[in-house]
Design a protein around this motif. Structure first.
Motif, mmCIF file in Angstrom:
data_model
loop_
_atom_site.group_PDB
_atom_site.id
_atom_site.type_symbol
_atom_site.label_atom_id
_atom_site.label_comp_id
_atom_site.label_asym_id
_atom_site.label_seq_id
_atom_site.Cartn_x
_atom_site.Cartn_y
_atom_site.Cartn_z
ATOM 1 N N ALA A 9 -2.905 3.449 10.827
ATOM 2 C CA ALA A 9 -2.958 3.702 9.383
ATOM 3 C C ALA A 9 -3.028 2.377 8.628
ATOM 4 O O ALA A 9 -2.230 1.461 8.873
ATOM 5 C CB ALA A 9 -1.728 4.490 8.945
ATOM 6 N N ASN A 64 -6.074 12.168 4.070
ATOM 7 C CA ASN A 64 -5.123 11.068 4.238
ATOM 8 C C ASN A 64 -5.642 9.816 3.530
ATOM 9 O O ASN A 64 -6.680 9.256 3.902
ATOM 10 C CB ASN A 64 -4.908 10.772 5.722
ATOM 11 N N ASP A 106 -7.005 6.445 5.274
ATOM 12 C CA ASP A 106 -5.854 5.727 5.835
ATOM 13 C C ASP A 106 -5.978 5.624 7.352
ATOM 14 O O ASP A 106 -5.147 6.141 8.108
ATOM 15 C CB ASP A 106 -4.557 6.437 5.440
ATOM 16 N N SER A 127 -2.173 1.927 5.721
ATOM 17 C CA SER A 127 -0.961 1.816 4.913
ATOM 18 C C SER A 127 0.141 1.051 5.633
ATOM 19 O O SER A 127 1.134 0.665 5.011
ATOM 20 C CB SER A 127 -0.457 3.204 4.519
ATOM 21 N N PRO A 146 0.826 -1.210 0.000
ATOM 22 C CA PRO A 146 0.000 0.000 0.000
ATOM 23 C C PRO A 146 0.859 1.259 0.000
ATOM 24 O O PRO A 146 2.011 1.258 0.427
ATOM 25 C CB PRO A 146 -0.811 -0.124 1.298
ATOM 26 N N ALA A 192 0.832 5.265 1.225
ATOM 27 C CA ALA A 192 0.228 6.329 2.024
ATOM 28 C C ALA A 192 0.492 7.666 1.351
ATOM 29 O O ALA A 192 1.627 7.956 0.974
ATOM 30 C CB ALA A 192 0.804 6.330 3.431
ATOM 31 N N VAL A 221 -4.910 5.866 1.691
ATOM 32 C CA VAL A 221 -4.083 4.701 1.405
ATOM 33 C C VAL A 221 -4.482 4.248 0.006
ATOM 34 O O VAL A 221 -5.664 4.071 -0.300
ATOM 35 C CB VAL A 221 -4.267 3.568 2.435
#
Length: 359
Positions: free
Chosen positions: A72, A48, A64, A74, A39, A41, A50
């Motif tokens: 997160a 935000n 994310d 990500s 992934p 970010a 991902v």
């Protein structure tokens, strides 16, 4: 409000709201950045994300943040079903819905994260930044057919700037600086650049700049990439749109072709510049450069040369723009004068200002 959180309007030297024009497609990635393996970010427009590819190849953008304990996403892993949180293993599909909680059969209806509308087109990933009235796209992403044109070879990269995105617009809309900043690459004679014939046109929210430099010396990049005989007739065509700028530059041997002929020959450099705000004071710069090889057997070699020369050029620009912004913060609220080369950049700023005021 401190100086770092302010956005500066260079046209009228006044502060404007910390907003970005909505109901626009902005670049959030180049296609080559997304994979089914890892992934990505990325923050765009204070959002935000991902980013990843579903196992079927579809580009996906989710909030994310795991809805369980806020790690997160990500930081997690991509699986056939979607993306799995790296903390407690919640699995989310491409719509943001949680489809598996390890060790628990029942999945709460609130177990989901926001999915964002994105589209992949011409090897570019576009993110829809909508208003409350248009949270989903009401238009198609921009077309950039050069990436799919067999006459060209291209590559690109992503740069991060510690500066507001409109400073990057200013830089690209005014290529007179080439003779001072880019002497070792695409520059050339500074006097020729500053005195080049320039035409600026505006249609709606689009600004076009055309500059011609006949009978000029080819700069170093051009000499490396194309077998020019002597002097060249050089052109620069810049088209500004709110979310991106395209720049077509190049040259032909002097007096061999018309610079207003859309099918003119010679050496071409076609640049795509996706300038996307990360925050009010930081930016992403997604760029590609395409060129037409004079010798097809040396296409990859030419591409490598032009891409490296372009990287060198953008490295020089990034230093100037970051330093410019830092100095603006050190010496704030100072008036700035305009000179003749600022016409197009100022029009671009006014377009964005009008869009912000209308939102």
């Amino acid at each position: 409000m401190d100086q770092v959180s302010k956005k500066i309007d260079l046209v009228e030297n006044t502060e404007i709201p910390n907003l970005f024009p909505k109901n626009q497609w902005y670049v959030c990635a180049l296609s080559k950045e997304l994979s089914t393996e890892k992934p990505l970010a990325r923050t765009v427009l204070n959002t935000n994300l991902v980013l990843f590819r579903h196992h079927n190849g579809q580009a996906v953008a989710l909030e994310d943040r795991c809805c369980h304990r806020a790690l997160a996403l990500s930081c997690g892993t991509i699986e056939d079903g979607g993306i799995r949180c790296g903390y407690h293993g919640l699995l989310y599909n491409e719509t943001g819905k949680c489809i598996e909680i390890p060790g628990q059969e029942k999945i709460p209806t609130k177990a989901k994260v926001k999915a964002y509308p994105i589209q992949e087109k011409n090897k570019i990933i576009w993110f829809w930044y909508g208003s409350d009235e248009h949270p989903t796209p009401n238009s198609e992403p921009p077309e950039y057919a050069i990436h799919d044109d067999a006459r060209y070879v291209y590559d690109g990269d992503v740069y991060h700037y510690d500066a507001p995105y409109q400073l990057i617009h200013d830089n690209l809309m005014d290529l007179s600086h080439l003779g001072y900043v880019h002497l070792k690459t695409i520059g050339g004679n500074a006097n020729v650049h500053m005195n080049a014939e320039m035409k600026v046109e505006q249609e709606g929210n689009t600004v076009k700049v055309v500059r011609h430099m006949p009978a000029s010396e080819p700069p170093p990049t051009y000499q490396m990439a194309y077998p020019f005989k002597d002097k060249v007739d050089r052109w620069q065509e810049i088209v500004f749109k709110v979310s991106h700028i395209t720049i077509w530059t190049g040259a032909v041997d002097a007096n061999t072709d018309k610079l207003d002929d859309p099918q003119r020959q010679g050496f071409h450099m076609r640049g795509f510049h996706g300038i996307t705000p990360e925050t009010e004071t930081t930016s992403h710069y997604f760029w590609t450069i395409a060129t037409n090889p004079s010798d097809p057997e040396k296409a990859e070699e030419l591409k490598a040369t032009v891409v490296q020369q372009t990287k060198d050029t953008f490295d020089e620009d990034r230093i100037v723009i970051n330093e410019q912004y830092q100095n603006m913060l050190k010496i704030p609220n100072q008036n700035m004068i305009d000179i003749h080369v600022d016409v197009a950049a100022n029009r671009a700023r006014r377009i964005i200002k009008e869009l912000l005021q209308a939102s």
